[in-house]
Motif scaffolding. Sequence first.
Motif, PDB file in Angstrom:
ATOM      1  N   PHE A 124      -0.579  12.035  27.475  1.00 32.56           N
ATOM      2  CA  PHE A 124       1.249  12.766  26.835  1.00 32.56           C
ATOM      3  C   PHE A 124       1.871  13.620  27.595  1.00 32.56           C
ATOM      4  O   PHE A 124       2.729  13.831  27.140  1.00 32.56           O
ATOM      5  CB  PHE A 124       0.646  12.784  25.329  1.00 32.56           C
ATOM      6  N   SER A 125       0.947  14.466  28.395  1.00 38.15           N
ATOM      7  CA  SER A 125       2.169  15.248  28.800  1.00 38.15           C
ATOM      8  C   SER A 125       3.231  14.763  29.970  1.00 38.15           C
ATOM      9  O   SER A 125       3.547  13.793  29.887  1.00 38.15           O
ATOM     10  CB  SER A 125       1.116  16.016  29.924  1.00 38.15           C
ATOM     11  N   MET A 126       4.422  15.673  29.913  1.00 34.41           N
ATOM     12  CA  MET A 126       5.734  14.718  30.470  1.00 34.41           C
ATOM     13  C   MET A 126       5.674  14.825  31.491  1.00 34.41           C
ATOM     14  O   MET A 126       5.052  16.042  32.413  1.00 34.41           O
ATOM     15  CB  MET A 126       6.794  15.469  30.147  1.00 34.41           C
ATOM     16  N   ILE A 127       5.966  13.705  32.787  1.00 34.65           N
ATOM     17  CA  ILE A 127       6.032  14.049  33.868  1.00 34.65           C
ATOM     18  C   ILE A 127       7.095  13.683  34.020  1.00 34.65           C
ATOM     19  O   ILE A 127       7.727  14.875  34.941  1.00 34.65           O
ATOM     20  CB  ILE A 127       5.647  12.663  34.141  1.00 34.65           C
ATOM     21  N   GLN A 128       7.992  12.754  33.744  1.00 34.81           N
ATOM     22  CA  GLN A 128       9.704  13.621  33.853  1.00 34.81           C
ATOM     23  C   GLN A 128      10.454  12.411  33.351  1.00 34.81           C
ATOM     24  O   GLN A 128       9.930  11.189  33.012  1.00 34.81           O
ATOM     25  CB  GLN A 128       9.736  12.385  35.543  1.00 34.81           C
ATOM     26  N   PRO A 129      11.546  13.085  32.815  1.00 38.57           N
ATOM     27  CA  PRO A 129      12.662  11.928  32.208  1.00 38.57           C
ATOM     28  C   PRO A 129      13.857  12.134  33.007  1.00 38.57           C
ATOM     29  O   PRO A 129      14.061  13.116  34.129  1.00 38.57           O
ATOM     30  CB  PRO A 129      13.466  13.048  30.887  1.00 38.57           C
ATOM     31  N   LEU A 130      14.197  10.408  33.113  1.00 41.35           N
ATOM     32  CA  LEU A 130      15.126  10.168  34.495  1.00 41.35           C
ATOM     33  C   LEU A 130      16.112   9.748  33.326  1.00 41.35           C
ATOM     34  O   LEU A 130      16.625   8.178  33.534  1.00 41.35           O
ATOM     35  CB  LEU A 130      13.483   9.306  35.219  1.00 41.35           C
TER      36      LEU A 130
ATOM     37  N   PRO B 212      21.652   5.707  28.902  1.00 41.38           N
ATOM     38  CA  PRO B 212      19.798   5.411  29.007  1.00 41.38           C
ATOM     39  C   PRO B 212      19.119   6.684  29.677  1.00 41.38           C
ATOM     40  O   PRO B 212      19.670   7.666  30.555  1.00 41.38           O
ATOM     41  CB  PRO B 212      19.466   4.340  29.787  1.00 41.38           C
ATOM     42  N   THR B 213      18.146   6.799  29.182  1.00 42.10           N
ATOM     43  CA  THR B 213      17.186   7.990  30.080  1.00 42.10           C
ATOM     44  C   THR B 213      15.555   7.229  29.796  1.00 42.10           C
ATOM     45  O   THR B 213      15.595   7.105  28.840  1.00 42.10           O
ATOM     46  CB  THR B 213      16.976   9.349  28.792  1.00 42.10           C
ATOM     47  N   VAL B 214      15.047   7.194  30.772  1.00 46.97           N
ATOM     48  CA  VAL B 214      13.497   7.244  30.690  1.00 46.97           C
ATOM     49  C   VAL B 214      12.961   8.278  31.168  1.00 46.97           C
ATOM     50  O   VAL B 214      12.878   9.359  30.784  1.00 46.97           O
ATOM     51  CB  VAL B 214      13.317   5.921  31.433  1.00 46.97           C
ATOM     52  N   VAL B 215      11.633   7.706  29.871  1.00 48.96           N
ATOM     53  CA  VAL B 215      10.424   8.654  30.325  1.00 48.96           C
ATOM     54  C   VAL B 215       9.387   8.811  30.759  1.00 48.96           C
ATOM     55  O   VAL B 215       9.447   7.543  30.185  1.00 48.96           O
ATOM     56  CB  VAL B 215      10.858   9.627  28.310  1.00 48.96           C
TER      57      VAL B 215
ATOM     58  N   VAL C 115      13.959   5.407  26.263  1.00 50.15           N
ATOM     59  CA  VAL C 115      15.568   5.971  25.161  1.00 50.15           C
ATOM     60  C   VAL C 115      17.065   5.505  25.097  1.00 50.15           C
ATOM     61  O   VAL C 115      17.424   5.687  26.417  1.00 50.15           O
ATOM     62  CB  VAL C 115      15.270   7.055  24.913  1.00 50.15           C
ATOM     63  N   TYR C 116      17.180   4.653  23.787  1.00 45.80           N
ATOM     64  CA  TYR C 116      18.423   3.881  24.069  1.00 45.80           C
ATOM     65  C   TYR C 116      18.911   4.107  22.425  1.00 45.80           C
ATOM     66  O   TYR C 116      18.373   4.637  21.593  1.00 45.80           O
ATOM     67  CB  TYR C 116      18.386   3.053  24.718  1.00 45.80           C
TER      68      TYR C 116
ATOM     69  N   LYS D 247      10.324   0.914  23.478  1.00 47.38           N
ATOM     70  CA  LYS D 247      12.164   0.906  23.128  1.00 47.38           C
ATOM     71  C   LYS D 247      11.900   2.038  22.712  1.00 47.38           C
ATOM     72  O   LYS D 247      11.816   1.998  21.178  1.00 47.38           O
ATOM     73  CB  LYS D 247      11.752  -0.418  22.590  1.00 47.38           C
ATOM     74  N   PHE D 248      12.340   3.159  22.144  1.00 46.32           N
ATOM     75  CA  PHE D 248      12.189   4.079  20.989  1.00 46.32           C
ATOM     76  C   PHE D 248      14.260   4.411  21.790  1.00 46.32           C
ATOM     77  O   PHE D 248      14.993   5.159  22.282  1.00 46.32           O
ATOM     78  CB  PHE D 248      12.094   5.114  22.063  1.00 46.32           C
TER      79      PHE D 248
END
Length: 179
Positions: A133-139, A124-127, A50-51, A83-84
């Motif tokens: 499609f469940s969330m593991i981790q945003p970083l 930046p944050t990577v997800v 996510v950028y 890339k989002f």
Amino acid sequence: MKKLLLTSFSIALIMALTAFKTVEGPVQWLTFEEAIEKSKTEKRPIFIDVYTDWCGWCKVMDKNTFSEPQVAKLLNEKFYAVKFDAEQREDVVFSGTTFKFVPSGSKGYHQLAAALLNNQMSYPTVVFLAEDFSMIQPLPGYRKADEFHKIAQFIGEGHYKNIKWNEWETKYKSPYASK
């Protein structure tokens, strides 16, 4: 004259798109929709960068982390890499919900970016999303290639499902150890 302008425009457009592709680097980036579609036939976790266009550290991460061969290989083999743009204006339909661009100030944000980042709009944050499609981790934050590789391997190879990070970290064999 119109044909000449159209042809010139077409050539310029093709050249611009070709130049854009070469800038992307070795990661085979997908749109969010493409990753969802691919996951219907082959399950993999989804990695989302996510950028924003104005984020300097996002550009540094593209240049130094995502272009590094070991990182690119891992992302291409273990994930659907997305890339989002957190400020994109196009709607995204996901799980029956239409996520839209929300104007705010001089720019705005995309609702999907806000959902992926738990409303913590930091770049930046990577997800990392699981196969369902469940969330593991945003970083959030910039990560160098060696640090990022370790995290991506932990998630991409499914280690997070059955071993704690601290324990797995002692077993991790870095491809950067001799560098």
